[in-house]
Design a protein around this motif. Structure first.
Motif, PDB file in Angstrom:
ATOM      1  N   ILE A  25       0.833  -1.199   0.000  1.00 36.36           N
ATOM      2  CA  ILE A  25       0.000   0.000   0.000  1.00 36.36           C
ATOM      3  C   ILE A  25       0.868   1.250   0.000  1.00 36.36           C
ATOM      4  O   ILE A  25       0.616   2.213  -0.748  1.00 36.36           O
ATOM      5  CB  ILE A  25      -0.940  -0.005   1.223  1.00 36.36           C
ATOM      6  CG1 ILE A  25      -1.951  -1.153   1.115  1.00 36.36           C
ATOM      7  CG2 ILE A  25      -1.667   1.319   1.351  1.00 36.36           C
ATOM      8  CD1 ILE A  25      -2.787  -1.345   2.359  1.00 36.36           C
ATOM      9  N   CYS A  26       1.886   1.235   0.811  1.00 37.53           N
ATOM     10  CA  CYS A  26       2.773   2.394   0.933  1.00 37.53           C
ATOM     11  C   CYS A  26       3.468   2.700  -0.392  1.00 37.53           C
ATOM     12  O   CYS A  26       3.544   3.870  -0.813  1.00 37.53           O
ATOM     13  CB  CYS A  26       3.793   2.142   2.033  1.00 37.53           C
ATOM     14  SG  CYS A  26       4.910   3.519   2.364  1.00 37.53           S
ATOM     15  N   ASN A  27       3.970   1.697  -1.055  1.00 38.58           N
ATOM     16  CA  ASN A  27       4.642   1.903  -2.334  1.00 38.58           C
ATOM     17  C   ASN A  27       3.671   2.325  -3.426  1.00 38.58           C
ATOM     18  O   ASN A  27       3.998   3.163  -4.283  1.00 38.58           O
ATOM     19  CB  ASN A  27       5.381   0.634  -2.757  1.00 38.58           C
ATOM     20  CG  ASN A  27       6.585   0.341  -1.870  1.00 38.58           C
ATOM     21  OD1 ASN A  27       7.257   1.257  -1.406  1.00 38.58           O
ATOM     22  ND2 ASN A  27       6.851  -0.939  -1.628  1.00 38.58           N
ATOM     23  N   ALA A  28       2.471   1.756  -3.414  1.00 36.99           N
ATOM     24  CA  ALA A  28       1.485   2.074  -4.453  1.00 36.99           C
ATOM     25  C   ALA A  28       0.990   3.509  -4.342  1.00 36.99           C
ATOM     26  O   ALA A  28       0.712   4.160  -5.355  1.00 36.99           O
ATOM     27  CB  ALA A  28       0.313   1.097  -4.370  1.00 36.99           C
ATOM     28  N   ILE A  29       0.871   4.026  -3.109  1.00 37.99           N
ATOM     29  CA  ILE A  29       0.364   5.389  -2.897  1.00 37.99           C
ATOM     30  C   ILE A  29       1.510   6.382  -2.742  1.00 37.99           C
ATOM     31  O   ILE A  29       1.298   7.536  -2.376  1.00 37.99           O
ATOM     32  CB  ILE A  29      -0.584   5.423  -1.672  1.00 37.99           C
ATOM     33  CG1 ILE A  29      -1.591   4.283  -1.753  1.00 37.99           C
ATOM     34  CG2 ILE A  29      -1.363   6.712  -1.583  1.00 37.99           C
ATOM     35  CD1 ILE A  29      -2.551   4.240  -0.595  1.00 37.99           C
ATOM     36  N   LYS A  30       2.726   5.931  -3.041  1.00 34.98           N
ATOM     37  CA  LYS A  30       3.911   6.787  -3.024  1.00 34.98           C
ATOM     38  C   LYS A  30       4.144   7.433  -1.655  1.00 34.98           C
ATOM     39  O   LYS A  30       4.363   8.642  -1.534  1.00 34.98           O
ATOM     40  CB  LYS A  30       3.797   7.868  -4.105  1.00 34.98           C
ATOM     41  CG  LYS A  30       3.666   7.302  -5.513  1.00 34.98           C
ATOM     42  CD  LYS A  30       3.656   8.397  -6.542  1.00 34.98           C
ATOM     43  CE  LYS A  30       3.456   7.819  -7.944  1.00 34.98           C
ATOM     44  NZ  LYS A  30       4.479   6.826  -8.333  1.00 34.98           N
ATOM     45  N   HIS A  31       4.018   6.641  -0.619  1.00 36.16           N
ATOM     46  CA  HIS A  31       4.342   7.023   0.752  1.00 36.16           C
ATOM     47  C   HIS A  31       3.368   8.043   1.359  1.00 36.16           C
ATOM     48  O   HIS A  31       3.630   8.549   2.455  1.00 36.16           O
ATOM     49  CB  HIS A  31       5.770   7.590   0.851  1.00 36.16           C
ATOM     50  CG  HIS A  31       6.832   6.575   0.593  1.00 36.16           C
ATOM     51  ND1 HIS A  31       7.695   6.138   1.560  1.00 36.16           N
ATOM     52  CD2 HIS A  31       7.173   5.911  -0.541  1.00 36.16           C
ATOM     53  CE1 HIS A  31       8.536   5.259   1.040  1.00 36.16           C
ATOM     54  NE2 HIS A  31       8.227   5.106  -0.235  1.00 36.16           N
ATOM     55  N   TYR A  32       2.282   8.342   0.664  1.00 38.66           N
ATOM     56  CA  TYR A  32       1.325   9.274   1.264  1.00 38.66           C
ATOM     57  C   TYR A  32       0.541   8.597   2.391  1.00 38.66           C
ATOM     58  O   TYR A  32       0.149   9.248   3.359  1.00 38.66           O
ATOM     59  CB  TYR A  32       0.361   9.808   0.204  1.00 38.66           C
ATOM     60  CG  TYR A  32       0.993  10.837  -0.710  1.00 38.66           C
ATOM     61  CD1 TYR A  32       1.204  12.141  -0.276  1.00 38.66           C
ATOM     62  CD2 TYR A  32       1.398  10.496  -1.996  1.00 38.66           C
ATOM     63  CE1 TYR A  32       1.795  13.076  -1.103  1.00 38.66           C
ATOM     64  CE2 TYR A  32       1.986  11.429  -2.837  1.00 38.66           C
ATOM     65  CZ  TYR A  32       2.182  12.725  -2.379  1.00 38.66           C
ATOM     66  OH  TYR A  32       2.771  13.643  -3.208  1.00 38.66           O
ATOM     67  N   LEU A  33       0.292   7.318   2.248  1.00 42.77           N
ATOM     68  CA  LEU A  33      -0.391   6.528   3.267  1.00 42.77           C
ATOM     69  C   LEU A  33       0.326   5.203   3.389  1.00 42.77           C
ATOM     70  O   LEU A  33       1.049   4.775   2.480  1.00 42.77           O
ATOM     71  CB  LEU A  33      -1.861   6.292   2.903  1.00 42.77           C
ATOM     72  CG  LEU A  33      -2.785   7.514   2.773  1.00 42.77           C
ATOM     73  CD1 LEU A  33      -4.143   7.087   2.257  1.00 42.77           C
ATOM     74  CD2 LEU A  33      -2.917   8.251   4.091  1.00 42.77           C
ATOM     75  N   ASP A  34       0.108   4.544   4.527  1.00 39.90           N
ATOM     76  CA  ASP A  34       0.627   3.190   4.695  1.00 39.90           C
ATOM     77  C   ASP A  34      -0.425   2.335   5.393  1.00 39.90           C
ATOM     78  O   ASP A  34      -1.549   2.778   5.627  1.00 39.90           O
ATOM     79  CB  ASP A  34       1.953   3.193   5.467  1.00 39.90           C
ATOM     80  CG  ASP A  34       1.818   3.786   6.861  1.00 39.90           C
ATOM     81  OD1 ASP A  34       0.694   4.184   7.245  1.00 39.90           O
ATOM     82  OD2 ASP A  34       2.842   3.876   7.568  1.00 39.90           O
ATOM     83  N   GLY A  35      -0.046   1.123   5.722  1.00 45.17           N
ATOM     84  CA  GLY A  35      -1.002   0.213   6.330  1.00 45.17           C
ATOM     85  C   GLY A  35      -1.499   0.655   7.684  1.00 45.17           C
ATOM     86  O   GLY A  35      -2.615   0.300   8.093  1.00 45.17           O
ATOM     87  N   LEU A  36      -0.701   1.430   8.416  1.00 43.20           N
ATOM     88  CA  LEU A  36      -1.119   1.878   9.747  1.00 43.20           C
ATOM     89  C   LEU A  36      -2.349   2.771   9.666  1.00 43.20           C
ATOM     90  O   LEU A  36      -3.208   2.734  10.556  1.00 43.20           O
ATOM     91  CB  LEU A  36       0.028   2.614  10.426  1.00 43.20           C
ATOM     92  CG  LEU A  36      -0.185   3.011  11.885  1.00 43.20           C
ATOM     93  CD1 LEU A  36      -0.408   1.782  12.752  1.00 43.20           C
ATOM     94  CD2 LEU A  36       1.007   3.821  12.393  1.00 43.20           C
ATOM     95  N   PHE A  37      -2.453   3.579   8.631  1.00 40.78           N
ATOM     96  CA  PHE A  37      -3.632   4.437   8.442  1.00 40.78           C
ATOM     97  C   PHE A  37      -4.888   3.592   8.307  1.00 40.78           C
ATOM     98  O   PHE A  37      -5.899   3.826   8.991  1.00 40.78           O
ATOM     99  CB  PHE A  37      -3.439   5.315   7.211  1.00 40.78           C
ATOM    100  CG  PHE A  37      -4.680   6.039   6.776  1.00 40.78           C
ATOM    101  CD1 PHE A  37      -5.053   7.221   7.385  1.00 40.78           C
ATOM    102  CD2 PHE A  37      -5.474   5.528   5.746  1.00 40.78           C
ATOM    103  CE1 PHE A  37      -6.206   7.894   6.981  1.00 40.78           C
ATOM    104  CE2 PHE A  37      -6.617   6.187   5.343  1.00 40.78           C
ATOM    105  CZ  PHE A  37      -6.986   7.370   5.966  1.00 40.78           C
ATOM    106  N   PHE A  38      -4.855   2.604   7.423  1.00 39.40           N
ATOM    107  CA  PHE A  38      -6.034   1.761   7.208  1.00 39.40           C
ATOM    108  C   PHE A  38      -6.302   0.864   8.411  1.00 39.40           C
ATOM    109  O   PHE A  38      -7.449   0.531   8.710  1.00 39.40           O
ATOM    110  CB  PHE A  38      -5.841   0.934   5.933  1.00 39.40           C
ATOM    111  CG  PHE A  38      -5.774   1.769   4.692  1.00 39.40           C
ATOM    112  CD1 PHE A  38      -6.930   2.259   4.106  1.00 39.40           C
ATOM    113  CD2 PHE A  38      -4.552   2.077   4.110  1.00 39.40           C
ATOM    114  CE1 PHE A  38      -6.865   3.042   2.959  1.00 39.40           C
ATOM    115  CE2 PHE A  38      -4.481   2.849   2.966  1.00 39.40           C
ATOM    116  CZ  PHE A  38      -5.642   3.341   2.391  1.00 39.40           C
ATOM    117  N   PHE A  39      -5.244   0.462   9.113  1.00 39.16           N
ATOM    118  CA  PHE A  39      -5.426  -0.331  10.325  1.00 39.16           C
ATOM    119  C   PHE A  39      -6.188   0.475  11.378  1.00 39.16           C
ATOM    120  O   PHE A  39      -7.162  -0.015  11.972  1.00 39.16           O
ATOM    121  CB  PHE A  39      -4.058  -0.749  10.872  1.00 39.16           C
ATOM    122  CG  PHE A  39      -4.107  -1.357  12.245  1.00 39.16           C
ATOM    123  CD1 PHE A  39      -4.420  -2.694  12.405  1.00 39.16           C
ATOM    124  CD2 PHE A  39      -3.830  -0.591  13.372  1.00 39.16           C
ATOM    125  CE1 PHE A  39      -4.464  -3.266  13.677  1.00 39.16           C
ATOM    126  CE2 PHE A  39      -3.868  -1.148  14.633  1.00 39.16           C
ATOM    127  CZ  PHE A  39      -4.187  -2.484  14.794  1.00 39.16           C
TER     128      PHE A  39
END
Length: 356
Positions: free
Chosen positions: A240-254
């Protein structure tokens, strides 16, 4: 490298957890392979800004849920379940300071706050676990026995988890940042056990006690959100982090999915509890219709008609305390002609037929 029991190496390399900067062999913590962009506000560098926004939303939503729970004055398990939401709110408040870096990881106080945070998480899951058995009425809900059992259990779990966490961070009592089996159990295994037990207990409660099956939807959605949260954090956070270019990561969705699962806990509790309106203190004030015979304008000639009409009044004291005539109910109104009232008749409220 796959997940190993008792090791945070894989977990922390995937997810930017609060405890990860305090673990590992290097003494500098375990850095995730991909994490959300940082934002600089003035001279302060804010980590995980999007996740912090979700924390703020979670606090506001929890405050609303607590308000609605407290409004259901006679609902079963009201005091027990509200404890869980207070603890969740405290966790989210503390997470803002730890995730954002407002409390720097290099600060000497960070391990202590991280240990408190870890203890609160474990005790909140313990609170949820005990709430799962409130509906079975092993102890009458809202009684000192039920409440103090809940409080002491949560306090015990908090103390044990806090000790394990701080001992791991500070390397004493046989624990160290490289010996994390105890922390692994209380931080990862214990929550899964509590959620599983709570879900099973509520399924038993719904099928054996309730006639309505609609609460099953709340349970399914709650466990689905919780499962998705774990999968997104520990399996797909880097993707997720790589796909959104570091704007979001898994912790946000968690964090977002955990908030949704907590909201489902409230929705489920609200759907299976009914308030006894006879004893509740509702938000609508009672409207009392009291007709004062002296204000009807009937005078001495129209007195009988006025008193007959008063028998249809909404409120009748029945010889007890009068709403208008005073606490004792025996106080009298005096007319313009003195204590005898109109034409010398002694008047009291409510009027009785033997006086006129």
């Amino acid at each position: 490298m796959g997940l190993q029991f008792g090791s945070f190496d894989t977990v922390c390399s995937t997810a930017a957890l609060v405890i990860c900067p305090l673990l590992g062999q290097s003494g500098q913590g375990i850095e995730p392979n991909c994490y959300s962009r940082n934002v600089q506000i003035g001279s302060t560098l804010i980590f995980q800004p999007s996740t912090c926004f979700v924390h703020i939303v979670a606090i506001l939503m929890t405050a609303i849920m607590i308000y609605h729970i407290r409004c259901k004055y006679t609902a079963v398990g009201r005091k027990e379940i509200v404890t869980f939401f207070w603890m969740y709110m405290l966790i989210e408040l503390l997470a803002i300071f730890l995730d954002s870096g407002i409390i720097p990881t290099a600060n000497t106080s960070y391990p202590w706050f991280a240990a408190v945070y870890t203890g609160l998480i474990a005790s909140a899951y313990c609170c949820l676990l005990i709430n799962g058995f409130v509906g079975f009425q092993f102890a009458e809900d809202g009684t000192p026995l039920s409440l103090w059992f809940l409080r002491l259990s949560c306090l015990t779990i908090f103390g044990v988890t806090f000790f394990v966490a701080i001992a791991t961070f500070k390397s004493f009592a046989g624990f160290s940042p490289t010996k994390t089996t105890g922390l692994f159990v209380v931080y990862l295994i214990w929550p899964i056990f509590c959620v599983t037990t709570y879900t099973l207990s509520q399924l038993v409660l719904v099928f054996r006690t309730l006639d309505d099956r609609w609460p099953l939807g709340d349970i399914i959605f709650g466990i689905a959100f919780y499962t998705v949260a774990q999968v997104l954090l520990f399996a797909f956070s880097i993707n997720i982090c790589n796909a959104i270019k570091h704007y979001l990561d898994g912790l946000f969705f968690f964090t977002l999915c955990v908030l949704l699962s907590v909201m489902m806990v409230y929705k489920y509790w609200d759907s299976i509890t009914r308030e006894d309106l006879e004893f509740s203190v509702g938000s609508k004030l009672a409207v009392w219709e009291v007709k004062d015979p002296l204000l009807t304008g009937g005078g001495a000639t129209g007195g009988v008609t006025d008193y007959e009409e008063d028998t249809t009044s909404t409120y009748h004291a029945g010889g007890g305390a009068s709403l208008v005539g005073g606490v004792s109910g025996g106080q009298y109104y005096y007319g313009a002609k003195g204590p005898g009232g109109y034409a010398g008749a002694q008047r009291g409220y409510p009027p009785t037929s033997d006086r006129y």
